[in-house]
Design a protein around this motif. Structure first.
Motif, PDB file in Angstrom:
ATOM      1  N   GLY A 161      26.532 -96.061  17.708  1.00 43.41           N
ATOM      2  CA  GLY A 161      26.572 -97.189  18.594  1.00 43.41           C
ATOM      3  C   GLY A 161      27.595 -98.086  18.199  1.00 43.41           C
ATOM      4  N   ALA A 162      27.910 -98.401  16.684  1.00 44.81           N
ATOM      5  CA  ALA A 162      28.822 -99.274  16.391  1.00 44.81           C
ATOM      6  C   ALA A 162      30.241 -98.530  16.751  1.00 44.81           C
ATOM      7  CB  ALA A 162      28.899 -99.403  14.767  1.00 44.81           C
ATOM      8  N   THR A 211      19.249 -94.054  11.828  1.00 46.12           N
ATOM      9  CA  THR A 211      20.240 -94.058  11.391  1.00 46.12           C
ATOM     10  C   THR A 211      21.471 -93.816  11.807  1.00 46.12           C
ATOM     11  OG1 THR A 211      18.938 -94.320   9.237  1.00 46.12           O
ATOM     12  CG2 THR A 211      21.162 -93.926   8.929  1.00 46.12           C
ATOM     13  N   ALA A 212      21.631 -92.421  12.441  1.00 48.62           N
ATOM     14  CA  ALA A 212      22.710 -91.810  12.977  1.00 48.62           C
ATOM     15  C   ALA A 212      23.188 -92.569  14.210  1.00 48.62           C
ATOM     16  CB  ALA A 212      22.360 -90.347  13.454  1.00 48.62           C
ATOM     17  N   ALA A 268      24.476-102.109  20.964  1.00 49.07           N
ATOM     18  CA  ALA A 268      25.183-102.603  22.284  1.00 49.07           C
ATOM     19  C   ALA A 268      24.523-103.556  22.945  1.00 49.07           C
ATOM     20  CB  ALA A 268      25.357-101.287  22.936  1.00 49.07           C
ATOM     21  N   VAL A 269      23.214-103.593  23.335  1.00 53.04           N
ATOM     22  CA  VAL A 269      22.588-104.716  23.984  1.00 53.04           C
ATOM     23  C   VAL A 269      23.036-106.174  23.219  1.00 53.04           C
ATOM     24  CG1 VAL A 269      20.416-105.826  24.693  1.00 53.04           C
ATOM     25  CG2 VAL A 269      21.046-103.143  24.972  1.00 53.04           C
ATOM     26  N   PRO A 270      22.555-106.507  21.961  1.00 54.52           N
ATOM     27  CA  PRO A 270      22.860-107.853  21.469  1.00 54.52           C
ATOM     28  C   PRO A 270      24.543-108.086  21.556  1.00 54.52           C
ATOM     29  CG  PRO A 270      21.609-106.294  20.199  1.00 54.52           C
ATOM     30  CD  PRO A 270      22.320-105.554  20.997  1.00 54.52           C
ATOM     31  N   MET A 302      15.643 -91.357  20.247  1.00 56.09           N
ATOM     32  CA  MET A 302      15.562 -92.459  19.199  1.00 56.09           C
ATOM     33  C   MET A 302      16.890 -92.590  18.830  1.00 56.09           C
ATOM     34  SD  MET A 302      14.154 -94.638  17.053  1.00 56.09           S
ATOM     35  CE  MET A 302      12.594 -94.030  17.323  1.00 56.09           C
ATOM     36  N   ALA A 303      17.817 -91.639  18.919  1.00 58.90           N
ATOM     37  CA  ALA A 303      19.020 -91.887  18.450  1.00 58.90           C
ATOM     38  C   ALA A 303      20.062 -92.676  19.492  1.00 58.90           C
ATOM     39  CB  ALA A 303      20.040 -90.510  18.428  1.00 58.90           C
ATOM     40  N   GLY A 304      19.468 -92.490  20.873  1.00 56.46           N
ATOM     41  CA  GLY A 304      20.050 -93.066  21.845  1.00 56.46           C
ATOM     42  C   GLY A 304      19.767 -94.538  21.896  1.00 56.46           C
ATOM     43  N   SER A 305      18.497 -94.813  21.628  1.00 56.02           N
ATOM     44  CA  SER A 305      17.894 -96.174  21.593  1.00 56.02           C
ATOM     45  C   SER A 305      18.551 -97.160  20.647  1.00 56.02           C
ATOM     46  CB  SER A 305      16.331 -96.241  21.348  1.00 56.02           C
ATOM     47  OG  SER A 305      15.527 -95.648  22.610  1.00 56.02           O
ATOM     48  N   SER A 306      18.826 -96.228  19.382  1.00 53.48           N
ATOM     49  CA  SER A 306      19.395 -96.898  18.492  1.00 53.48           C
ATOM     50  C   SER A 306      21.104 -97.569  18.797  1.00 53.48           C
ATOM     51  CB  SER A 306      19.561 -96.196  17.032  1.00 53.48           C
ATOM     52  OG  SER A 306      18.216 -95.904  16.476  1.00 53.48           O
ATOM     53  N   VAL A 307      21.324 -96.497  19.736  1.00 55.41           N
ATOM     54  CA  VAL A 307      22.862 -97.065  20.230  1.00 55.41           C
ATOM     55  C   VAL A 307      22.456 -98.320  21.000  1.00 55.41           C
ATOM     56  CG1 VAL A 307      24.593 -96.521  21.709  1.00 55.41           C
ATOM     57  CG2 VAL A 307      23.701 -94.817  20.118  1.00 55.41           C
TER      58      VAL A 307
END
Length: 230
Positions: free
Chosen positions: A138-139, A132-133, A10-12, A1-6
């Motif tokens: 990711g940012a 959230t993390a 990043a993708v957009p 989940m943390a990786g997917s949030s990154v």
């Protein structure tokens, strides 16, 4: 989940800022991430009932790992295209549907029935914290490494997930012979009848479907709103 949030950060950024995607292209990209849930969720659930769930989870992780790594590789070779980004999004979302269907069905194998509510609550809490993390991470990674390299963090998370899943040492029960021999369409129809006969399950299904649709609309416009100069 943390990786997917990154990746959700990043993708957009990769699409809008580095590949100059238009509003229609961003909409198409978001649409492709939603299509597998619509088309494959029911078959994936039926497959998870018929086959061992741990291999499905590991396979889904490995597919996501390989497809995601193709993006930073293509970017390093200056060969990355928006079409590749769309294909990766579609494949990753499809593999994720299979993984999630198996994971949800796997939990009752790991826990006694009396502990399922507590187990699901803890998983939900961990998902919220990780999401959230991961967004914050990711940012930071996008600003420091660039969008394409930041995706390596998500690929690494799938490798960790696959490795952790291989360490589960719980034997799954063999599906009944009738379930293994039934047609996939029959299994899906039985599952849908079961859900829609129950008021609570029917309400949850319709609520989640509506929420997913609204989030799809939101995800289409937020990247353009945040990333495109006025």
């Amino acid at each position: 989940m943390a990786g997917s949030s990154v990746s959700s950060v990043a993708v957009p950024f990769l699409a809008v800022v580095e590949l100059n995607a238009s509003t229609a292209e961003v909409a198409a990209l978001v649409f492709l991430t939603q299509v597998p849930s619509l088309l494959f969720a029911l078959p994936a659930g039926a497959l998870a009932d018929r086959h061992p769930k741990r291999p499905l989870m590991i396979g889904g992780d490995l597919v996501c790992l390989i497809t995601l790594l193709s993006l930073p590789l293509a970017a390093a070779l200056e060969a990355l295209t928006f079409q590749q980004l769309m294909v990766v999004a579609l494949v990753q979302a499809s593999a994720g549907v299979v993984h999630d269907a198996a994971a949800i069905a796997y939990l009752p194998t790991l826990l006694d029935r009396s502990l399922l509510q507590k187990g699901n609550s803890r998983i939900g809490a961990l998902f919220s914290v990780s999401a959230t993390a991961g967004s914050s991470l990711g940012a930071v990674l996008v600003s420091v490494l660039g969008a394409s390299r930041a995706l390596i963090a998500d690929a690494f998370s799938y490798a960790v997930s696959a490795w952790c899943t291989t360490r589960i040492r719980v034997t799954e029960s063999t599906p009944p012979a009738r379930a293994r021999g039934a047609r996939l369409r029959t299994d899906i129809a039985e599952g849908m009848r079961y859900v829609f006969r129950d008021t609570t399950l029917r309400t949850l299904t319709l609520t989640n479907s509506t929420t997913s649709f609204a989030l799809g609309v939101l995800n289409t416009v937020w990247a353009l709103y945040l990333l495109v100069p006025a």
